[in-house]
Write a protein that holds these residues in place. Structure first.
Motif, PDB file in Angstrom:
ATOM      1  N   ALA B  65       0.848  -1.188   0.000  1.00 39.20           N
ATOM      2  CA  ALA B  65       0.000   0.000   0.000  1.00 39.20           C
ATOM      3  C   ALA B  65       0.884   1.239   0.000  1.00 39.20           C
ATOM      4  N   PRO B  66       0.392   2.371  -0.538  1.00 37.70           N
ATOM      5  CA  PRO B  66       1.202   3.599  -0.550  1.00 37.70           C
ATOM      6  C   PRO B  66       1.732   3.928   0.844  1.00 37.70           C
ATOM      7  N   GLY B  67       3.017   4.262   0.923  1.00 37.97           N
ATOM      8  CA  GLY B  67       3.624   4.588   2.204  1.00 37.97           C
ATOM      9  C   GLY B  67       4.221   3.379   2.914  1.00 37.97           C
ATOM     10  N   THR B  68       4.078   2.204   2.310  1.00 45.79           N
ATOM     11  CA  THR B  68       4.678   1.002   2.902  1.00 45.79           C
ATOM     12  C   THR B  68       5.534   0.289   1.855  1.00 45.79           C
ATOM     13  N   SER B  69       6.253  -0.733   2.302  1.00 50.91           N
ATOM     14  CA  SER B  69       7.117  -1.463   1.374  1.00 50.91           C
ATOM     15  C   SER B  69       7.080  -2.933   1.712  1.00 50.91           C
ATOM     16  N   ASN B  70       7.510  -3.768   0.795  1.00 53.79           N
ATOM     17  CA  ASN B  70       7.771  -5.164   1.114  1.00 53.79           C
ATOM     18  C   ASN B  70       8.936  -5.649   0.260  1.00 53.79           C
ATOM     19  N   VAL B  71       9.347  -6.875   0.520  1.00 52.73           N
ATOM     20  CA  VAL B  71      10.518  -7.413  -0.181  1.00 52.73           C
ATOM     21  C   VAL B  71      10.093  -8.665  -0.932  1.00 52.73           C
ATOM     22  N   ILE B  72      10.472  -8.752  -2.207  1.00 57.98           N
ATOM     23  CA  ILE B  72      10.271  -9.998  -2.927  1.00 57.98           C
ATOM     24  C   ILE B  72      11.641 -10.622  -3.224  1.00 57.98           C
ATOM     25  N   HIS B  73      11.669 -11.924  -3.262  1.00 56.62           N
ATOM     26  CA  HIS B  73      12.932 -12.634  -3.482  1.00 56.62           C
ATOM     27  C   HIS B  73      12.826 -13.465  -4.744  1.00 56.62           C
ATOM     28  N   GLN B  74      13.868 -13.446  -5.525  1.00 55.51           N
ATOM     29  CA  GLN B  74      13.963 -14.378  -6.637  1.00 55.51           C
ATOM     30  C   GLN B  74      15.439 -14.610  -6.950  1.00 55.51           C
ATOM     31  N   ILE B  77      18.057 -12.825  -5.177  1.00 53.50           N
ATOM     32  CA  ILE B  77      18.013 -11.361  -5.239  1.00 53.50           C
ATOM     33  C   ILE B  77      16.862 -10.903  -4.348  1.00 53.50           C
ATOM     34  N   ALA B  78      17.150  -9.958  -3.466  1.00 53.36           N
ATOM     35  CA  ALA B  78      16.091  -9.369  -2.651  1.00 53.36           C
ATOM     36  C   ALA B  78      15.745  -8.016  -3.261  1.00 53.36           C
ATOM     37  N   ILE B  79      14.479  -7.841  -3.630  1.00 53.13           N
ATOM     38  CA  ILE B  79      14.047  -6.575  -4.221  1.00 53.13           C
ATOM     39  C   ILE B  79      13.089  -5.895  -3.256  1.00 53.13           C
ATOM     40  N   ARG B  80      13.446  -4.702  -2.848  1.00 52.56           N
ATOM     41  CA  ARG B  80      12.579  -3.926  -1.951  1.00 52.56           C
ATOM     42  C   ARG B  80      11.631  -3.095  -2.812  1.00 52.56           C
ATOM     43  N   LEU B  81      10.324  -3.270  -2.596  1.00 58.85           N
ATOM     44  CA  LEU B  81       9.327  -2.502  -3.337  1.00 58.85           C
ATOM     45  C   LEU B  81       8.807  -1.382  -2.448  1.00 58.85           C
ATOM     46  N   ALA B  95      22.750  -3.613  -7.296  1.00 57.70           N
ATOM     47  CA  ALA B  95      22.917  -3.667  -8.749  1.00 57.70           C
ATOM     48  C   ALA B  95      23.889  -4.766  -9.141  1.00 57.70           C
ATOM     49  N   GLN B  96      23.357  -5.950  -9.309  1.00 63.96           N
ATOM     50  CA  GLN B  96      24.114  -7.060  -9.896  1.00 63.96           C
ATOM     51  C   GLN B  96      23.064  -8.046 -10.377  1.00 63.96           C
ATOM     52  N   ASN B  97      23.361  -8.748 -11.426  1.00 62.86           N
ATOM     53  CA  ASN B  97      22.362  -9.660 -11.966  1.00 62.86           C
ATOM     54  C   ASN B  97      21.046  -8.936 -12.268  1.00 62.86           C
ATOM     55  N   ASN B  98      21.167  -7.748 -12.873  1.00 62.31           N
ATOM     56  CA  ASN B  98      19.997  -6.897 -13.046  1.00 62.31           C
ATOM     57  C   ASN B  98      18.922  -7.526 -13.937  1.00 62.31           C
ATOM     58  N   ARG B  99      19.366  -8.294 -14.928  1.00 66.14           N
ATOM     59  CA  ARG B  99      18.380  -8.911 -15.831  1.00 66.14           C
ATOM     60  C   ARG B  99      17.434  -9.819 -15.067  1.00 66.14           C
ATOM     61  N   ASN B 100      17.997 -10.593 -14.113  1.00 65.53           N
ATOM     62  CA  ASN B 100      17.147 -11.489 -13.322  1.00 65.53           C
ATOM     63  C   ASN B 100      16.157 -10.694 -12.471  1.00 65.53           C
ATOM     64  N   ALA B 101      16.632  -9.559 -11.961  1.00 67.13           N
ATOM     65  CA  ALA B 101      15.761  -8.733 -11.121  1.00 67.13           C
ATOM     66  C   ALA B 101      14.614  -8.167 -11.949  1.00 67.13           C
ATOM     67  N   ILE B 102      14.936  -7.673 -13.143  1.00 66.09           N
ATOM     68  CA  ILE B 102      13.887  -7.137 -14.022  1.00 66.09           C
ATOM     69  C   ILE B 102      12.887  -8.249 -14.374  1.00 66.09           C
ATOM     70  N   GLU B 103      13.426  -9.436 -14.603  1.00 65.21           N
ATOM     71  CA  GLU B 103      12.560 -10.572 -14.916  1.00 65.21           C
ATOM     72  C   GLU B 103      11.615 -10.858 -13.746  1.00 65.21           C
ATOM     73  N   ALA B 104      12.156 -10.765 -12.539  1.00 66.24           N
ATOM     74  CA  ALA B 104      11.319 -10.995 -11.353  1.00 66.24           C
ATOM     75  C   ALA B 104      10.194  -9.966 -11.273  1.00 66.24           C
ATOM     76  N   LEU B 105      10.531  -8.699 -11.615  1.00 64.41           N
ATOM     77  CA  LEU B 105       9.511  -7.641 -11.568  1.00 64.41           C
ATOM     78  C   LEU B 105       8.447  -7.882 -12.642  1.00 64.41           C
ATOM     79  N   ARG B 106       8.902  -8.317 -13.820  1.00 66.33           N
ATOM     80  CA  ARG B 106       7.938  -8.577 -14.896  1.00 66.33           C
ATOM     81  C   ARG B 106       7.034  -9.754 -14.538  1.00 66.33           C
ATOM     82  N   ASN B 107       7.617 -10.760 -13.875  1.00 68.83           N
ATOM     83  CA  ASN B 107       6.804 -11.903 -13.462  1.00 68.83           C
ATOM     84  C   ASN B 107       5.740 -11.468 -12.468  1.00 68.83           C
TER      85      ASN B 107
END
Lengths: 115, 198
Positions: B65-74, B77-81, B95-107
């Motif tokens: 929700a706006p004003g909060t965050s969570n973390v997804i893992h793939q 790679i830990a991605i903070r949203l 910033a490493q293995n960026n392609r995999n991270a972008i793929e995780a976001l697209r998924n």
């Protein structure tokens, strides 16, 4: 003054800019206007409201100057960029209600379509 | 020219300074991706037609929700949203293995979601230690008490006239994002505030 943003919680008024009365959301349908025709009140064959120009004049220029509760448009400039409709008492500065302008506009559209 | 390679330069050159037990440092090597979710994290809102979609806390995609965050893992790679507003999320990761991270976001958000690389557009300061909360509360109007502004919460606000994103990463730890062009002025503002509360 603190404005309780519906999504983000209480925020200082310095994060916002003020636009004016929320009547600005009730813009008359410009499709009904024919500015070339100055004949206010004349019979119109094209379906335009007879008082279309007057309606638009009133929308543009006429505001009530209320000592009491008003509905105003505020812009969250330093925050999420949202527009809010703030119901505020101009005498006490007490804020009774804060809504997302988007929700207000969509609700109005929904009501108009239901009519 | 064949052997020339370009190397990103952090806006503050990797600044780090301690003030007693409080540390102020530039966070470098972060990838920052903006995600416009207007049609991605979609839920039906009662009373609205199908075209009127919004991200909300009960989003089936589990967008924060706006004003909060969570973390997804793939793939390790830990991605903070960081959810900034109804339709905008910042994804932050090392910033490493960026392609995999972008793929995780697209998924997560869909193949067609608009994403924009903003990695070099921001300067990020990490502030941690006992003085961090009192230093920040002098230069921003957000209520930083942990009952209100909990770990993982964030706010888009203004500090010393600079538009910033303030993120609470721990009990006594914050990350502050400011436009890169403000890097030195922003650092000066935070440093000065720390001095003022020492």
């Amino acid at each position: 003054m603190i404005i309780d943003h519906p999504l983000l919680g209480p925020r200082d008024a310095s994060e916002f800019t003020y636009l004016g009365d929320a009547a600005l959301l009730d813009r008359p349908d410009t499709a009904l206007l024919d500015f070339a025709d100055g004949a206010d009140g004349a019979d119109r064959a094209d379906g335009a409201a007879a008082n279309a120009i007057r309606q638009f004049h009133d929308y543009l220029y006429l505001r009530d100057n209320i000592a009491g509760q008003t509905r105003e448009l505020w812009f969250h400039e330093a925050g999420d960029g949202s527009w809010l409709v703030v119901t505020r008492d101009t005498v006490t500065h007490e804020i009774a209600k804060v809504e997302m302008a988007r929700d207000v506009a969509l609700a109005k559209k929904h009501n108009d379509e239901a009519k | 020219m064949d052997n020339t390679s370009l190397k990103a330069k952090p806006p503050l050159g990797g600044y780090r300074k301690t003030f007693g037990d409080t540390t102020l440092q530039e966070m470098t090597g972060l990838a920052i991706i903006a995600i416009a979710t207007s049609n991605g994290g979609a839920v039906k809102v009662p009373g609205r037609d199908h075209n009127q979609l919004a991200v909300s806390a009960n989003d089936p995609l589990d967008a924060p929700a706006p004003g909060t965050s969570n973390v997804i893992h793939q793939d390790q790679i830990a991605i903070r949203l960081l959810s900034l507003r109804q339709d905008l999320i910042l994804a932050v990761f090392t910033a490493q293995n960026n392609r995999n991270a972008i793929e995780a976001l697209r998924n997560k958000f869909g193949r067609t979601i608009p994403i924009t690389d903003q990695s070099d557009a921001w300067v990020v300061l990490g502030l941690s230690g006992p003085l961090s909360e009192s230093a920040l509360e002098r230069i921003c109007s957000i209520d930083l008490h942990q009952d209100v502004f909990a770990n993982g919460d964030l706010a888009q606000t203004r500090m010393e006239h600079i538009s910033t994103i303030l993120f609470r990463s721990g009990d006594e730890a914050f990350q502050i994002f400011a436009p890169r062009s403000y890097a030195r002025s922003f650092l000066h503002a935070v440093e000065t505030s720390i001095h003022n509360v020492r």
